[in-house]
Every structure is written in C-alpha cells, then in structure tokens.
Design an enzyme around this catalytic site. Structure first.
Site, PDB file in Angstrom:
ATOM      1  N   PHE A 197       0.875  -1.254  -0.013  1.00 21.72           N
ATOM      2  CA  PHE A 197      -0.011  -0.064  -0.126  1.00 21.72           C
ATOM      3  C   PHE A 197       0.757   1.362   0.091  1.00 21.72           C
ATOM      4  O   PHE A 197       1.951   1.513   0.792  1.00 21.72           O
ATOM      5  CB  PHE A 197      -0.888   0.086   1.364  1.00 21.72           C
ATOM      6  CG  PHE A 197      -1.864   0.946   1.213  1.00 21.72           C
ATOM      7  CD1 PHE A 197      -3.017   0.794   0.369  1.00 21.72           C
ATOM      8  CD2 PHE A 197      -2.082   2.238   1.964  1.00 21.72           C
ATOM      9  CE1 PHE A 197      -4.251   1.600   0.075  1.00 21.72           C
ATOM     10  CE2 PHE A 197      -2.902   3.077   1.571  1.00 21.72           C
ATOM     11  CZ  PHE A 197      -4.062   2.676   0.883  1.00 21.72           C
ATOM     12  N   ASP A 233       2.545  -4.830   8.344  1.00 26.55           N
ATOM     13  CA  ASP A 233       1.283  -4.111   8.116  1.00 26.55           C
ATOM     14  C   ASP A 233       0.128  -4.973   8.048  1.00 26.55           C
ATOM     15  O   ASP A 233      -0.030  -5.746   7.098  1.00 26.55           O
ATOM     16  CB  ASP A 233       1.462  -3.354   6.982  1.00 26.55           C
ATOM     17  CG  ASP A 233       0.022  -2.431   6.535  1.00 26.55           C
ATOM     18  OD1 ASP A 233      -1.046  -2.968   6.964  1.00 26.55           O
ATOM     19  OD2 ASP A 233       0.064  -1.314   5.936  1.00 26.55           O
ATOM     20  N   TYR A 276     -10.846  -0.279  10.772  1.00 28.18           N
ATOM     21  CA  TYR A 276     -12.086   0.039   9.869  1.00 28.18           C
ATOM     22  C   TYR A 276     -12.623  -0.883   9.054  1.00 28.18           C
ATOM     23  O   TYR A 276     -13.378  -0.727   8.079  1.00 28.18           O
ATOM     24  CB  TYR A 276     -12.136   1.504   9.371  1.00 28.18           C
ATOM     25  CG  TYR A 276     -10.654   1.955   8.920  1.00 28.18           C
ATOM     26  CD1 TYR A 276     -10.597   1.296   7.348  1.00 28.18           C
ATOM     27  CD2 TYR A 276      -9.843   2.899   9.241  1.00 28.18           C
ATOM     28  CE1 TYR A 276      -9.298   1.825   6.732  1.00 28.18           C
ATOM     29  CE2 TYR A 276      -8.774   2.882   8.499  1.00 28.18           C
ATOM     30  CZ  TYR A 276      -8.445   2.723   7.265  1.00 28.18           C
ATOM     31  OH  TYR A 276      -7.471   2.945   6.492  1.00 28.18           O
ATOM     32  N   LYS A 277     -11.572  -1.867   8.608  1.00 31.34           N
ATOM     33  CA  LYS A 277     -11.896  -3.149   7.650  1.00 31.34           C
ATOM     34  C   LYS A 277     -12.540  -4.318   8.317  1.00 31.34           C
ATOM     35  O   LYS A 277     -13.926  -4.224   8.734  1.00 31.34           O
ATOM     36  CB  LYS A 277     -10.555  -3.500   6.908  1.00 31.34           C
ATOM     37  CG  LYS A 277      -9.880  -2.273   6.221  1.00 31.34           C
ATOM     38  CD  LYS A 277      -8.568  -2.701   5.447  1.00 31.34           C
ATOM     39  CE  LYS A 277      -7.797  -1.656   5.085  1.00 31.34           C
ATOM     40  NZ  LYS A 277      -8.266  -0.984   3.906  1.00 31.34           N
ATOM     41  N   ARG A 289     -11.715  -5.627  -6.542  1.00 32.69           N
ATOM     42  CA  ARG A 289     -11.623  -6.141  -5.437  1.00 32.69           C
ATOM     43  C   ARG A 289     -12.879  -6.539  -5.086  1.00 32.69           C
ATOM     44  O   ARG A 289     -13.671  -5.857  -4.934  1.00 32.69           O
ATOM     45  CB  ARG A 289     -10.726  -5.605  -4.405  1.00 32.69           C
ATOM     46  CG  ARG A 289      -9.286  -5.257  -4.710  1.00 32.69           C
ATOM     47  CD  ARG A 289      -8.605  -4.589  -3.640  1.00 32.69           C
ATOM     48  NE  ARG A 289      -9.447  -3.625  -2.932  1.00 32.69           N
ATOM     49  CZ  ARG A 289      -8.757  -2.939  -1.965  1.00 32.69           C
ATOM     50  NH1 ARG A 289      -7.622  -3.069  -1.371  1.00 32.69           N
ATOM     51  NH2 ARG A 289      -9.470  -1.867  -1.180  1.00 32.69           N
TER      52      ARG A 289
HETATM   53  C1  LIG Z   1      -2.300  -2.189   3.788  1.00 34.42           C
HETATM   54  C2  LIG Z   1      -2.708  -0.659   3.933  1.00 34.42           C
HETATM   55  N1  LIG Z   1      -1.669   0.087   4.759  1.00 34.42           N
HETATM   56  C3  LIG Z   1      -1.904   1.340   5.410  1.00 34.42           C
HETATM   57  C4  LIG Z   1      -3.422   2.040   4.919  1.00 34.42           C
HETATM   58  C5  LIG Z   1      -3.578   3.344   5.264  1.00 34.42           C
HETATM   59  O1  LIG Z   1      -4.134   3.532   6.599  1.00 34.42           O
HETATM   60  P1  LIG Z   1      -4.394   4.881   7.119  1.00 34.42           P
HETATM   61  O2  LIG Z   1      -4.967   5.508   6.079  1.00 34.42           O
HETATM   62  O3  LIG Z   1      -5.671   4.582   8.177  1.00 34.42           O
HETATM   63  O4  LIG Z   1      -3.281   5.378   7.841  1.00 34.42           O
HETATM   64  C6  LIG Z   1      -4.260   1.317   4.350  1.00 34.42           C
HETATM   65  C7  LIG Z   1      -5.528   1.851   3.876  1.00 34.42           C
HETATM   66  O5  LIG Z   1      -6.441   1.058   3.292  1.00 34.42           O
HETATM   67  C8  LIG Z   1      -3.970  -0.247   3.822  1.00 34.42           C
HETATM   68  O6  LIG Z   1      -4.832  -0.837   3.077  1.00 34.42           O
END
Ligand SMILES: Cc1ncc(COP(=O)(O)O)c(C=O)c1O
Length: 419
Positions: A127, A204, A229-230, A379
């Site tokens: 990400f 992560d 939140y997922k 997805r």
């Molecule tokens: C794998 C991953 N890492 C990090 C994040 C980012 O998280 P945040 O925007 O809550 O900091 C996301 C957001 O969807 C994600 O899917």
C-alpha cells in the site's frame, strides 16, 4: 473444510445453511434490498454492537463530562489487549489502539531505525502510504531504501527478503496480506529471514487483522500496525493498532514525545521521560469515542472465534475463485489472487483491462459494491462475519452479466477519487 463444487445458486444457499457464522450477519446493518456489499476490506459494515457502544460512550460523555476521563484514559491499552487476544495472537501489554496506521507506521519505523543501523527493505507493491512513509524516513535519516521485486500475485517470498537483506539491514516492512492481490505472506519465514540479517521486522496488518490468523507472538514479529475500519468494523477513520514485542519495548523510543507517553503524565514535569511498556508509543489524546467501536469489533471477533472466521474466509474466497474460473475467465478476466486458500486473506482480485468501467457499472447498474484498484483490479472483499456464499454467487453472476451484455461500455472513464 471439505469443499463441494458449487454449480448452482442453490448450492451456495446450502453452504449458507450449514455456515456456523451465519447468525452474525443479523448483527450488521446491511438492509434487505438488492444491494450486495463486497467491500468490507475497504470499510467494514456497521455492526449493531458498534453502534450501541458508540451511543453508550456518547451518553457517558454527556453525563460525566470531564470526570469520565478517569475510566477512559486507559482505553488504548485495554482495547489493545482485547484486540491482541481476539485477532492478533499477541499476549497482553503489547498492543495499543490510537492514531492512524500511517502515523503508527511512522512512529515504529523511525524508532526501529534509531535502534538499528543499515537499510530499509520494503515491497513497492504494498500500500502506497507505507512506501511514502519509508521514503520520507529514508531521506530524513539518510538510509538506503531497498525495494523487493515481487510477483504481483504471489507476493514477497522468504528467499527474496533474504536476498534484499544481504549484507545486513535495519528494518523490513511488509504487508501480511497484500492490499491488491490478497496474498498472505509466509510471516514466520520472512520474519526469520529479516532477523538473520539483524533487521527488525514490521508487519502491516490492515488487510489481515480479523481476516486471517496472524499469530504475532508465534511468528516472532517485532512490530506491527494495522487499521480497525476493515474487518474489525469500527467505522470510517477508526483508530489503528500498534504492536511492539514486549522484549523490545524498553529499547525503542517513539519519535513523537507526546504527553500521553510520559512516565508521570499529570505531574506536567519539565523533562520528557517515556513510560515503561507499550504506552510509550502513545502520542496525544486518544480517540475515546471511536475506541468504543474498536472494542465492540474485537469482542465480536472473539465471540465468532478467529479459526472459524479464517475458515469462512477460505470458503468464500475459494468459491469466488471457482466462479471466476467458470464464468469470468471466458470473458477476459484473470485471477489476481493466489489459488491456495492458505495463501489468501479474505479478498480476491479480479483483473480485467476494462476493470474501472466494469466496476462503475457494477455499482451503478447492478447494486454490487466492490472497489477498484489501479491499474486493472476489481476487489471483492468477502468479510467473513456478514458475507454469504450466495452473495458471492450473485455478485459474480451480475458481474458476468454486465460484461456479457456490454453494459459497462456506457460507463465513464476514470474520474472519481474513490470507488
Ligand atoms: C495495507 C494498508 N496500509 C495502510 C493503509 C492506510 O491506513 P490509514 O489511511 O488509516 O493511515 C491502508 C488503507 O487502506 C492499507 O490498506
């Protein structure tokens, strides 16, 4: 779980009738209409328990005003402990819930780089926020940033991490479940490869927490971050988890010297001295209202049992893979997710050159809500607590109908910021 071939909608309905988690769906606000929600890997659905917990917390705020802080102040740690046991395979005192994933990643990566010399290793297929944070730290701290070159479907392999760490490294940062492909990394072997090079390993868990058995303590992970939140269904912008292995906590210092991590916080003393334990990774005032929803999400997961959640995720994604092969592959789709159930999280990625327009048509014309990830992936997030097998059947069926009829050709080219 033994798998039976699903060749009719009735087969999918029969699987739902035998699903030990089926009753959990009624604990969510999903409506009775035609809409099918397959984006729980982006934003989890509203659980009635979360709503009640939020309302109760707001009521406490109204009744108690500032006197409520006496009971609220430890929430990041108590909720962290509950989440650690329910979803992360972590013993108490190692997890807090506060701030965002991005901020927590910054805190832990910076602390790790202060504690270890050498390069940062990461996967450019992870990400983007992770890469951006690490690029920033690399520039600020003058550290080499080594990028893995991974297969976009299979994800990072232990031998690749070993090669990237050759000559020593400070920090390896990887996703347990890749946000695009849904591949589930071999966490124990990769962690061992990082350790062999002297690196700390940071996971992560955004797409893993509440979807797969993570077992942080058992795999020997050093550090982890992830959102709630997922699959924890704590609502948009809910605070993120942060894990530091207990044996490492005293050695690390957060780069943010905030008053919530101060040893004697309310003495308001002149010098900063971090508290012992996981609390030293807090920064400022925690989001007390939103933490109530994270607590409810962790409690619901504990109630369902992570092993059953994992088994259901494997069953739902296996069904999606089978239906991809039967209905979608002949229409030009390719599978962007590993075929082995144990190597997947709870979402599947369906690739097509016209994925954006197909995704728009699915939302606008077929009442199916997935999401799109550039360049070519739709997805389907199959959140195990509320997604039914028949939802997978119907979602794939409507997707195939859209493409067969060419309905997506009337959809606009990519313009929106989010799907
Ligand atoms: C794998 C991953 N890492 C990090 C994040 C980012 O998280 P945040 O925007 O809550 O900091 C996301 C957001 O969807 C994600 O899917």
């Amino acid at each position: 779980m033994a798998r039976t071939a699903v060749t009719t909608r009735a087969d999918a309905v029969a699987l739902d009738a035998a699903d030990p988690l089926a009753a959990f769906r009624d604990r969510f606000e999903l409506g009775e209409g035609r809409r099918i929600y397959v984006d729980g890997n982006s934003l989890g659905a509203l659980a009635h328990d979360a709503q009640a917990a939020l309302e109760a917390r707001i009521g406490e705020w109204g009744d108690r005003l500032v006197t409520g802080w006496h009971d609220w102040v430890d929430a990041p740690v108590t909720v962290g402990d509950r989440l650690a046991g329910a979803a992360l395979g972590a013993g108490p005192g190692q997890v807090i819930v506060s701030d965002s994933t991005t901020v927590n990643l910054y805190k832990l990566a910076a602390a790790a780089l202060d504690a270890r010399p050498g390069a940062i290793v990461c996967d450019p297929a992870d990400f983007p926020t992770d890469r951006y944070v690490l690029q920033g730290l690399s520039a600020r701290m003058g550290r080499e940033l080594r990028m893995l070159d991974t297969d976009p479907v299979a994800g990072p392999q232990p031998a690749e991490v070993e090669r990237a760490c050759a000559g020593g490294a400070a920090l390896v940062v990887l996703s347990a479940v890749n946000y695009r492909s849904g591949s589930f990394a071999r966490m124990a072997e990769i962690t061992a490869a990082g350790h062999a090079a002297g690196a700390l390993v940071l996971w992560d868990l955004c797409h893993a927490a509440g979807a797969v058995e993570v077992d942080l303590d058992a795999v020997g992970a050093d550090l982890a971050v992830g959102c709630t939140y997922k699959y924890l269904n704590a609502g948009p912008g809910s605070p993120a988890l942060l894990y530091v292995r207990s044996g490492l906590q005293a050695e690390l210092r957060s780069p943010i010297w905030g008053w919530f991590s101060q040893a004697d916080q309310f003495a308001m003393g002149p010098e900063y001295e971090p508290v012992e334990g996981i609390g030293r990774f807090l920064a400022g005032t925690p989001p007390i209202v939103a933490l109530a929803a994270v607590d409810a999400g962790a409690a619901m997961l504990a109630d369902a049992g992570l092993a059953r959640v994992r088994a259901k995720a494997a069953a739902l994604t296996s069904l999606a893979v089978d239906l991809h092969d039967q209905r979608l592959a002949p229409l030009g789709f390719t599978l962007g997710t590993p075929r082995e159930p144990e190597r997947r999280g709870a979402h599947v990625s369906l690739r097509h050159p016209d994925a954006w327009r197909i995704c728009r048509a699915l939302i606008d014309r077929a009442d199916v809500i997935p999401d799109f990830r550039a360049p070519d992936s739709i997805r389907f997030g199959l959140a195990p607590l509320y997604t039914r097998h028949v939802d997978v059947w119907d979602a794939v069926d409507r997707l195939a109908d859209i493409v067969e009829s060419g309905e997506h050709e009337g959809s606009e080219a990519a313009t929106a910021r989010v799907t």
